[in-house]
Scaffold this active site. Structure first.
Site, PDB file in Angstrom:
ATOM      1  N   ASP A  20       0.893  -1.152   0.000  1.00 53.44           N
ATOM      2  CA  ASP A  20       0.000   0.000   0.000  1.00 53.44           C
ATOM      3  C   ASP A  20       0.928   1.198   0.000  1.00 53.44           C
ATOM      4  OD1 ASP A  20      -1.605   2.206   0.661  1.00 53.44           O
ATOM      5  OD2 ASP A  20      -2.958   1.006   1.888  1.00 53.44           O
TER       6      ASP A  20
ATOM      7  N   TYR B 241      -7.176  16.232  -7.501  1.00 53.92           N
ATOM      8  CA  TYR B 241      -6.434  15.261  -8.302  1.00 53.92           C
ATOM      9  C   TYR B 241      -5.275  15.938  -9.021  1.00 53.92           C
ATOM     10  CZ  TYR B 241      -5.556  11.895 -12.082  1.00 53.92           C
ATOM     11  OH  TYR B 241      -4.969  11.022 -12.973  1.00 53.92           O
TER      12      TYR B 241
ATOM     13  N   ASN C  49       2.657   3.962 -10.659  1.00 59.42           N
ATOM     14  CA  ASN C  49       1.393   3.977 -11.378  1.00 59.42           C
ATOM     15  C   ASN C  49       0.177   4.059 -10.461  1.00 59.42           C
ATOM     16  OD1 ASN C  49      -0.580   3.121 -13.648  1.00 59.42           O
ATOM     17  ND2 ASN C  49      -0.765   1.471 -12.137  1.00 59.42           N
TER      18      ASN C  49
ATOM     19  N   LYS D 173      -1.114  15.246  -8.783  1.00 57.28           N
ATOM     20  CA  LYS D 173      -0.338  14.887  -9.974  1.00 57.28           C
ATOM     21  C   LYS D 173       0.619  16.013 -10.375  1.00 57.28           C
ATOM     22  CE  LYS D 173      -2.017  10.771 -11.069  1.00 57.28           C
ATOM     23  NZ  LYS D 173      -1.168   9.556 -11.007  1.00 57.28           N
TER      24      LYS D 173
ATOM     25  N   THR E 226      -9.593   2.453 -19.053  1.00 57.54           N
ATOM     26  CA  THR E 226      -9.198   1.727 -17.847  1.00 57.54           C
ATOM     27  C   THR E 226     -10.386   1.763 -16.888  1.00 57.54           C
ATOM     28  OG1 THR E 226      -8.360   3.712 -16.770  1.00 57.54           O
ATOM     29  CG2 THR E 226      -6.820   2.502 -18.168  1.00 57.54           C
TER      30      THR E 226
ATOM     31  N   SER F 127       1.540  10.286 -14.452  1.00 61.41           N
ATOM     32  CA  SER F 127       0.759  11.462 -14.079  1.00 61.41           C
ATOM     33  C   SER F 127      -0.527  11.442 -14.891  1.00 61.41           C
ATOM     34  CB  SER F 127       1.591  12.731 -14.329  1.00 61.41           C
ATOM     35  OG  SER F 127       0.858  13.884 -14.017  1.00 61.41           O
TER      36      SER F 127
END
Length: 278
Positions: A61, A149, A84, A153, A184, A135
Site C-alpha cells: 500500500d 487530483y 502507477n 499529480k 481503464t 501522471s
C-alpha cells in the site's frame, strides 16, 4: 538502457488493474520481468502462475512507509520503477475535505516520491535505470472539479522535473507520462472518489462530477497502446521528459501552453518593469 543479460526488471505499482495491468502485459511481452507491487497479492495469482520465472509479487500500500521499504527490499534489483498506483477524485475545491486532499497527496505524491527515494541508491550505484511517473494530462493542466487530483499529480510532475535534472548526469532517466482518457477502470463509479456536493458548483465542478462516471468504458484511449508507447521511450537515447498520450491530452496540453503564453504576452509589460531602479 540494458542490463547484463538485457532483461530489465520493472517494479510496477498498481500492477493488477488499469494502466498497471497494461504495463505488466507489455513488459512481459517484451521479454522483461515484472515486480508487481499491489495491495492484494492474490489479485496477481493468475499472471504470476502464467509467468512463474518472470513475475514477482510484493504486497504494497503506497501509503505505508514500512511496506514500501519491505517491498523494495524483497524486490532486489530494479531497473525501472513505474509509479502507477492512484485514483481519481472529483469535486470542487470547497467541496473537498482536508482528509480527501491529504489522501490524494499521500497516494499520488508522497507514495511515489518515497519509492523513488528508496530505489535511487541502487540506480545511482549502477549509473543507470529509469523512473516512470504516471501522471495525467490533469497533472499539467486542470479544470473545474479535478483540483485535488490535479494538485497531487502536478506536485509529482514538478518534483520529477527537478529530479530529472538531478539524476541525468548519473545515467538515470525520468519519464513523466501524461495520459488523457483511456479505457481503464479510472472512471468506474466504484473506483472514482466523489466529494460532497454544493449546489452553487453544479454548473462548474458538477460537469465533471456527472461526466466522468458516465464516460467509463466510452473512452477512446487504448491502454495497451499507451503501455507500448511508454516501453518504447524508456531507455531510448535523448529521451523526452514528458510523454503525452492520447489526442485529448496532446490538445489540452497545447491549449494550456498557448494560454500561458498569451497571459505572459499580455502582462510582460508589467512584469518587466518591476526591478529596482538603478
Amino acid at each position: 538502457m540494458s542490463t547484463e543479460n538485457n532483461t530489465r526488471r520493472w517494479l510496477i505499482t498498481g500492477a493488477n488493474s488499469g494502466f498497471g495491468a497494461a504495463f505488466t502485459a507489455a513488459v512481459l511481452a517484451a521479454g522483461d520481468e515484472v515486480i508487481a507491487a499491489v495491495r492484494r497479492p492474490e489479485s496477481m495469482a493468475e499472471v504470476a502462475a502464467a509467468h512463474p520465472d518472470r513475475v514477482q509479487v510484493v504486497a504494497l500500500d503506497v501509503r505505508d512507509p514500512a511496506a514500501a521499504e519491505r517491498a523494495i527490499e524483497q524486490a532486489g534489483r530494479i531497473d525501472v520503477l513505474v509509479n502507477n498506483a492512484g485514483y481519481g477524485i472529483v469535486g470542487a475545491i470547497e467541496e473537498t475535505t482536508e482528509d480527501e486532499l491529504r489522501d490524494a497527496m499521500e497516494v499520488m505524491f508522497h507514495g511515489p516520491l518515497r519509492l523513488t527515494r528508496l530505489v535511487l541508491p541502487q540506480l545511482r550505484e549502477r549509473r543507470g535505470g529509469a523512473i516512470v511517473q504516471v501522471s495525467s494530462m490533469g497533472g499539467f493542466m486542470s479544470f473545474a472539479g479535478v483540483g485535488g487530483y490535479s494538485a497531487a499529480k502536478g506536485a509529482l510532475e514538478l518534483a520529477s522535473e527537478a529530479l530529472a535534472a538531478e539524476v541525468a548526469p548519473l545515467g538515470i532517466q525520468v519519464l513523466i507520462v501524461e495520459p488523457g482518457a483511456f479505457r481503464t477502470g479510472f472512471a468506474k463509479p466504484d473506483a472514482l472518489r466523489v466529494t460532497g456536493a454544493i449546489a452553487d458548483y453544479a454548473e462548474t465542478a458538477g460537469v465533471a462530477r456527472d461526466g466522468l462516471p458516465s464516460s467509463d468504458q466510452q473512452q477512446e484511449g487504448d491502454p495497451a497502446k499507451a503501455a507500448a508507447a511508454v516501453i518504447a521511450v524508456v531507455g531510448q537515447p535523448n529521451p523526452p521528459l514528458r510523454l503525452a498520450l492520447g489526442p485529448d491530452a496532446v490538445g489540452a496540453i497545447r491549449g494550456k501552453l498557448a494560454a500561458v503564453a498569451a497571459d505572459l504576452d499580455a502582462t510582460a509589460h508589467l512584469g518587466l518593469t518591476t526591478g529596482l531602479a538603478n
